[in-house]
Design a protein around this motif. Structure first.
Motif, PDB file in Angstrom:
ATOM      1  N   SER A  45       0.829  -1.210   0.000  1.00 40.90           N
ATOM      2  CA  SER A  45       0.000   0.000   0.000  1.00 40.90           C
ATOM      3  C   SER A  45       0.865   1.262   0.000  1.00 40.90           C
ATOM      4  N   GLN A 106      -6.649  -2.275 -10.270  1.00 45.63           N
ATOM      5  CA  GLN A 106      -7.478  -1.567  -9.271  1.00 45.63           C
ATOM      6  C   GLN A 106      -7.315  -0.045  -9.420  1.00 45.63           C
ATOM      7  N   MET A 110      -9.799   3.565  -9.742  1.00 42.17           N
ATOM      8  CA  MET A 110      -9.645   4.673  -8.784  1.00 42.17           C
ATOM      9  C   MET A 110      -9.313   5.979  -9.513  1.00 42.17           C
ATOM     10  N   THR A 163      -5.590   7.715  -0.473  1.00 47.30           N
ATOM     11  CA  THR A 163      -6.262   6.479  -0.892  1.00 47.30           C
ATOM     12  C   THR A 163      -6.597   5.737   0.398  1.00 47.30           C
ATOM     13  N   LYS A 205     -10.358   2.434  -2.063  1.00 52.63           N
ATOM     14  CA  LYS A 205      -9.742   1.299  -2.761  1.00 52.63           C
ATOM     15  C   LYS A 205     -10.730   0.134  -2.695  1.00 52.63           C
ATOM     16  N   PRO A 209     -14.709   2.122  -6.657  1.00 51.48           N
ATOM     17  CA  PRO A 209     -14.050   3.260  -6.004  1.00 51.48           C
ATOM     18  C   PRO A 209     -14.842   4.556  -6.165  1.00 51.48           C
TER      19      PRO A 209
END
Lengths: 254, 145
Positions: A45, A106, A110, A163, A205, A209
């Protein structure tokens, strides 16, 4: 104007250091800032957040120049930085089922949310604006970087991109230490005489999103309290008060 | 009164195989009182640069009188040597690489451009010396801009 890297060259305090001591774990602070030990592992992350941040910064700089980036362009910025950040990280760990490729995918959703809900097209004052201010009584200056500063009506708003694995609660922004530290810094900078508003742009996340704008405002009392806390932290660090926070939320990534 | 000592030494391959030639220079300077942290750091940087450049120039002179000028030697990208084989093999630290990435990001470079300049496909393949040189190069770009 000095960059954040130049400001980091001399002894300083950062919001991140103060927050680590105060809200995460004072022993983690010691490992990171005093003993400077190499981290045992790096959560994916971290490079993800850095790469997302770089993409958002690139987009904001383009908007300032009157240009609009497309989703594929923005996604490419993210993917390039994420890959290189991951390859430079030591002992990178992923959550169950995640991988570099799945996180790149992903990020596409976003960034789509970021572009779709972007509202600051003609009011950006600065992007990646580094600051250095003195906190009365502290031995080292406080430094940092505002992600973006915008004009809203007559006032100024500092924007910070985040995020997050889940949606923020209503009260999270009001209690956030970064908003307090950065509002303090802004007011302390020369030629500023009003406390700015602060907005967190939080991109979740999640499976679908979303971008949420969380506004908050600090008062003079909040800023006074911040300066007292910073002084207390500096005193505690000087006396080497470093204790593990046994139930800290950050333990799993430390 | 503050005193500053800066020294720089470098070994380069000599004419004979498996032998090397050492060059060393040091300088002692007195600094005025009352310098700020930034001014002090700049003085240290400038003094060190002066010593380093002097050594490099001396090596260049000696070699250009003999065979090829050192200053014109081009190492293959990503394989630049410091002249000290032991030091050349130490991999760059995570902290160094992160700083390099932050520097590139601040300058608006793309990762691909950085890797191309580094001459590697993975920054973890850089040695300490190579990474340090790249950082100097990027810092030089920032100062020139």
């Amino acid at each position: 104007m000095a960059t954040i890297l130049e400001l980091r060259e001399v002894p300083h305090w950062s919001y991140s250091a103060l927050n680590t001591y105060l809200n995460m774990c004072s022993l983690k602070y010691a490992f990171q800032y005093v003993y400077k030990t190499e981290q045992e592992r790096t959560s994916a992350s971290l490079p993800f957040g850095k790469a997302f941040h770089t993409a958002a910064t690139t987009h904001a700089k383009n908007v300032m120049q009157g240009k609009r980036m497309t989703l594929p362009e923005l996604h490419e910025v993210f993917a390039e930085w994420f890959k290189v950040e991951c390859s430079a990280s030591s002992n990178l760990v992923f959550k169950n089922g995640e991988s570099i490729n799945s996180l790149i995918e992903q990020a596409r959703f976003m960034l789509d949310a970021l572009l779709a809900r972007w509202i600051d097209w003609d009011n950006i004052v600065s992007v990646a604006h580094a600051f250095k201010v003195n906190v009365p009584g502290l031995n080292k200056p406080l430094i940092g970087e505002y992600d973006m500063v915008i004009k809203e009506g007559e006032g100024t708003t500092i924007v910070d991109w985040k995020t997050s694995a889940q949606r923020w609660s209503e009260s999270k922004a009001d209690k956030d230490f970064q908003a307090t530290a950065f509002s303090f810094a802004y007011l302390m900078e020369a030629d500023h005489d009003t406390i700015p508003a602060f907005r967190f742009d939080v991109v979740t996340k999640t499976k679908n999103p979303s971008l949420e704008n969380h506004y908050t405002q600090r008062t003079k009392d909040d800023l006074h309290r911040f300066s007292l806390l910073a002084l207390a932290i500096e005193r505690a660090v000087k006396k080497e008060v470093f204790l593990p926070a046994e139930t800290s939320f950050s333990c799993r990534d430390c | 009164m503050l005193k500053l000592n800066a020294s720089f030494s470098k070994k380069v391959p000599a004419d004979e195989e498996f032998s090397s030639q050492s060059y060393h220079a040091s300088i002692e300077a007195e600094l005025p009182d009352g310098l700020t942290d930034k001014q002090l750091k700049d003085k240290i940087h400038d003094t060190f640069e002066l010593v380093r450049e002097s050594v490099e120039a001396e090596i260049g002179n000696v070699q250009s009188n003999g065979s090829e000028s050192r200053q014109h030697i081009r190492y293959p990208q990503g394989k630049r040597s410091s002249g000290n084989k032991q030091q050349d093999n130490i991999p760059a630290s995570t902290k160094q690489i992160n700083y390099l990435l932050d520097l590139a990001r601040t300058q608006g470079m793309k990762p691909g451009e950085l890797l191309e300049q580094a001459g590697v496909t993975d920054l973890k393949r850089l040695t300490k010396v190579e990474c340090s040189r790249l950082i100097d190069e990027l810092n030089g770009n920032a100062k020139a801009a």
